[in-house]
Design a protein around this motif. Structure first.
Motif, short mmCIF file in Angstrom:
data_model
loop_
_atom_site.label_atom_id
_atom_site.label_comp_id
_atom_site.label_asym_id
_atom_site.label_seq_id
_atom_site.Cartn_x
_atom_site.Cartn_y
_atom_site.Cartn_z
N SER A 59 0.84 -1.19 0.00
CA SER A 59 0.00 0.00 0.00
C SER A 59 0.88 1.25 0.00
O SER A 59 2.03 1.21 0.40
CB SER A 59 -0.93 -0.01 1.22
OG SER A 59 -0.16 0.19 2.39
N PRO A 60 0.34 2.37 -0.45
CA PRO A 60 1.15 3.60 -0.53
C PRO A 60 1.59 4.11 0.84
O PRO A 60 2.54 4.86 0.95
CB PRO A 60 0.23 4.61 -1.19
CG PRO A 60 -1.06 3.93 -1.48
CD PRO A 60 -0.97 2.53 -1.02
N ASP A 61 0.91 3.70 1.93
CA ASP A 61 1.28 4.15 3.27
C ASP A 61 2.51 3.40 3.81
O ASP A 61 3.15 3.88 4.73
CB ASP A 61 0.11 3.95 4.25
CG ASP A 61 -1.05 4.86 3.91
OD1 ASP A 61 -0.81 5.92 3.29
OD2 ASP A 61 -2.18 4.50 4.25
N GLU A 62 2.81 2.25 3.24
CA GLU A 62 3.95 1.47 3.71
C GLU A 62 5.24 1.96 3.04
O GLU A 62 5.32 2.05 1.83
CB GLU A 62 3.75 -0.01 3.38
CG GLU A 62 2.63 -0.66 4.15
CD GLU A 62 2.46 -2.11 3.78
OE1 GLU A 62 3.35 -2.68 3.11
OE2 GLU A 62 1.43 -2.68 4.14
N ASP A 63 6.17 2.27 3.86
CA ASP A 63 7.49 2.68 3.36
C ASP A 63 8.52 1.86 4.12
O ASP A 63 8.83 2.14 5.28
CB ASP A 63 7.72 4.17 3.60
CG ASP A 63 9.03 4.66 3.01
OD1 ASP A 63 9.75 3.85 2.39
OD2 ASP A 63 9.33 5.85 3.18
N PRO A 64 9.06 0.81 3.48
CA PRO A 64 9.99 -0.07 4.19
C PRO A 64 11.24 0.66 4.68
O PRO A 64 11.78 0.34 5.73
CB PRO A 64 10.32 -1.17 3.20
CG PRO A 64 9.80 -0.72 1.89
CD PRO A 64 8.82 0.37 2.13
N THR A 65 11.68 1.64 3.92
CA THR A 65 12.88 2.37 4.34
C THR A 65 12.60 3.17 5.61
O THR A 65 13.39 3.17 6.55
CB THR A 65 13.35 3.31 3.22
OG1 THR A 65 13.56 2.55 2.04
CG2 THR A 65 14.64 4.03 3.59
N ALA A 66 11.48 3.86 5.65
CA ALA A 66 11.12 4.63 6.84
C ALA A 66 10.93 3.72 8.04
O ALA A 66 11.35 4.06 9.16
CB ALA A 66 9.87 5.44 6.58
N ASP A 67 10.31 2.57 7.83
CA ASP A 67 10.13 1.62 8.93
C ASP A 67 11.49 1.14 9.46
O ASP A 67 11.70 1.06 10.68
CB ASP A 67 9.31 0.41 8.49
CG ASP A 67 7.86 0.80 8.16
OD1 ASP A 67 7.41 1.85 8.66
OD2 ASP A 67 7.21 0.04 7.42
N PHE A 68 12.40 0.85 8.54
CA PHE A 68 13.72 0.41 8.96
C PHE A 68 14.45 1.49 9.75
O PHE A 68 15.03 1.23 10.80
CB PHE A 68 14.55 0.01 7.72
CG PHE A 68 15.99 -0.26 8.03
CD1 PHE A 68 16.37 -1.44 8.64
CD2 PHE A 68 16.96 0.67 7.72
CE1 PHE A 68 17.70 -1.69 8.93
CE2 PHE A 68 18.29 0.43 8.02
CZ PHE A 68 18.65 -0.75 8.62
N LEU A 69 14.41 2.73 9.24
CA LEU A 69 15.09 3.81 9.92
C LEU A 69 14.49 4.07 11.30
O LEU A 69 15.20 4.37 12.25
CB LEU A 69 15.05 5.09 9.07
CG LEU A 69 15.90 5.04 7.79
CD1 LEU A 69 15.69 6.29 6.97
CD2 LEU A 69 17.36 4.85 8.12
N ASP A 70 13.18 3.95 11.43
CA ASP A 70 12.54 4.12 12.74
C ASP A 70 13.02 3.05 13.71
O ASP A 70 13.18 3.30 14.90
CB ASP A 70 11.02 4.07 12.61
CG ASP A 70 10.46 5.34 11.99
OD1 ASP A 70 11.15 6.38 12.03
OD2 ASP A 70 9.33 5.28 11.46
N ASP A 71 13.25 1.85 13.21
CA ASP A 71 13.70 0.76 14.08
C ASP A 71 15.14 0.95 14.56
O ASP A 71 15.48 0.60 15.69
CB ASP A 71 13.59 -0.59 13.36
CG ASP A 71 12.12 -1.02 13.18
OD1 ASP A 71 11.27 -0.49 13.91
OD2 ASP A 71 11.88 -1.88 12.32
N VAL A 72 16.00 1.50 13.69
CA VAL A 72 17.41 1.59 14.05
C VAL A 72 17.77 2.89 14.74
O VAL A 72 18.83 2.98 15.34
CB VAL A 72 18.32 1.40 12.82
CG1 VAL A 72 18.17 0.01 12.24
CG2 VAL A 72 18.10 2.46 11.79
#
Length: 85
Positions: free
Chosen positions: A2-15
């Motif tokens: 979906s357009p709301d999912e951004d794997p890069t942003a999710d990864f950066l939030d985790d690290v």
């Protein structure tokens, strides 16, 4: 996806850390900076040789110029050079 999912942003939030790392925070007034780790100089001899060559270069150029001028001054004209006549 979906357009709301951004794997890069999710990864950066985790690290990303919740707090600033200690080496990035300001030191209190009067506290000395940590000492830098001593590391061996890898290019010490090479840099020293380069500095010596740079300092000697003008003298070598002058010596080459004097030798070139002297070779022309003492030329006996025996077939070498562009002399006509």
């Amino acid at each position: 996806m979906s357009p709301d999912e951004d794997p890069t942003a999710d990864f950066l939030d985790d690290v990303r850390a919740d707090e600033e790392t200690p080496w990035r925070t300001d030191r209190p007034a009067g506290e000395r900076a940590p000492e830098r780790a001593e590391r061996p100089e890898r290019w010490g001899r090479t840099r020293a040789a380069g500095r010596a060559a740079a300092q000697a270069a003008p003298y070598l150029q002058a010596a080459a110029l004097v030798a070139w001028l002297a070779s022309g001054a003492f030329d006996d004209g025996s077939g070498s050079g562009d002399q006509s006549g």
